[in-house]
Design an enzyme around this catalytic site. Structure first.
Site, mmCIF file in Angstrom:
data_model
loop_
_atom_site.group_PDB
_atom_site.id
_atom_site.type_symbol
_atom_site.label_atom_id
_atom_site.label_comp_id
_atom_site.label_asym_id
_atom_site.label_seq_id
_atom_site.Cartn_x
_atom_site.Cartn_y
_atom_site.Cartn_z
ATOM 1 C CE1 TYR A 11 54.752 5.693 21.418
ATOM 2 C CE2 TYR A 11 56.374 7.426 21.085
ATOM 3 C CZ TYR A 11 55.924 6.143 20.846
ATOM 4 O OH TYR A 11 56.656 5.306 20.027
ATOM 5 C CG ASP A 14 62.747 10.137 18.349
ATOM 6 O OD1 ASP A 14 61.794 9.324 18.456
ATOM 7 O OD2 ASP A 14 62.722 11.076 17.531
ATOM 8 C CD1 TRP A 37 61.323 11.308 14.269
ATOM 9 C CD2 TRP A 37 61.684 12.442 12.371
ATOM 10 N NE1 TRP A 37 61.435 12.648 14.575
ATOM 11 C CE2 TRP A 37 61.656 13.357 13.431
ATOM 12 C CE3 TRP A 37 61.904 12.922 11.067
ATOM 13 C CZ2 TRP A 37 61.838 14.732 13.243
ATOM 14 C CZ3 TRP A 37 62.092 14.289 10.890
ATOM 15 C CH2 TRP A 37 62.050 15.174 11.956
#
Ligand code: NAP
Length: 285
Positions: free
Chosen positions: A125, A102, A149
């Site tokens: 990243y 994400d 996550w």
């Protein structure tokens, strides 16, 4: 399906290997020392030896803050090395599932990000993972699977961080409340990856657990289930500066995944309960 997993000893890699074996698939999970994805020849050796039908690339440099300083390494592993994975897959026309994040989005949206939403990473990243997506999508047999996550056995993650803070008496917990996303249990994602690897799908697909929550909301649920709840204070990202910026809102739209597999994504609470129960029993693998 003969399945080869790069990054096979990381949090997600282990989950994929376990799930594959549970389904009776021949699965080979390789660690970084066995198959460094920056080493094209080494990957060639493994595909010759194992002849996979599918390759799932879970290998990545995942320390988001460290990537800000180690830009070259971030792009080498998360970006350019994916070309080596593609070359390995192409050798026997194996399907390739490239796991992404994400964090390729900037978090300015107010509704879930569809697969074709414009990426605009805020961090090294995120940018390096986006380059990895680009490398993968150059291969006709590739599917990029974005997720968010992750938590689960096998690697340091937010759940163990919170439990550790509580154990060390660092209460009230101070947790950011202005980043919204979807925690995802690595074993759920592993199952989803295997479901997807059986389909002749290409392009990008999103998978995450439901429902969206802030880190603060996630932390309070972790401590409620683990310790009956501890005092927690919601703070803003500004009060908690980190080297890498995180998206404020990074909820991924999962309609494509649900339509393909014919069921909804699982609630993260289920994964959290299973994981906490394993931790209580001392199971860390
Ligand atoms: N964790 C999250 O919250 C999250 C969220 C969204 C997407 N993702 C993506 O999900 C995937 C799996 O992440 P994870 O959470 O399982 O991370 P992880 O636990 O850090 O696992 C990554 C694995 O990759 C290995 N690795 C690093 N450099 C490598 C190289 N050059 N060659 C081969 N292997 C290498 C690591 O080995 P060493 O430990 O030996 O370095 C580690 O075993 C990644 O693509 C990540 O970007 C993760």
């Amino acid at each position: 399906m003969r399945t080869l997993v790069f990054g096979g000893t990381g949090m997600l890699g282990r989950a994929v290997v376990s799930q594959g074996r549970r389904q009776g698939w021949p699965v080979l999970g390789l660690s970084r020392s066995q198959a460094d994805i920056t080493d094209r020849e080494r990957l060639g050796y493994w595909v010759e030896a194992f002849r996979p039908e599918v390759i799932i690339n879970c290998a990545a440099f995942t320390e988001v803050d460290a990537c800000e300083k180690e830009t070259e390494k971030a792009f080498a592993v998360n970006g350019h090395a994916v070309a080596n994975v593609v070359a390995a897959a192409a050798r026997f026309r194996a399907r390739l599932l490239q796991v992404s994040t994400d964090y390729v989005f900037d978090g300015r949206a107010t509704a879930p990000y569809a697969e074709d939403a414009a990426p605009a990473p805020l961090s090294v990243y995120g940018a390096s993972k986006l380059e990895g997506e680009r490398q993968a999508l150059g291969y006709e047999g590739a599917l990029v699977v974005r997720t968010s996550w992750l938590f689960g056995p096998g690697s340091k993650n937010f759940v163990v961080t919170i439990l550790d803070l509580v154990d060390r008496g660092k209460v009230p917990l101070r947790v950011v409340d202005d980043q919204i996303g979807c925690p995802t249990y690595a074993p759920h994602l592993a199952r989803a990856l295997l479901e997807l690897s059986e389909q002749e799908l290409t392009g990008i697909v999103h998978y995450r657990n439901r429902e969206p929550v802030s880190w603060y909301g996630f932390a309070t649920e972790i401590s409620r289930l683990a310790n009956g709840g501890v005092e927690a204070v919601a703070v803003s990202s500004q009060e908690f500066p980190r080297p890498a910026s995180r998206p404020a809102y990074s909820v991924l739209e999962v309609g494509r995944f649900e339509a393909i597999v014919g069921h909804s994504v699982e609630p993260w609470g289920e994964g959290l309960e299973e994981y906490l129960s394993q931790l209580r029993q001392g199971v860390h693998e």
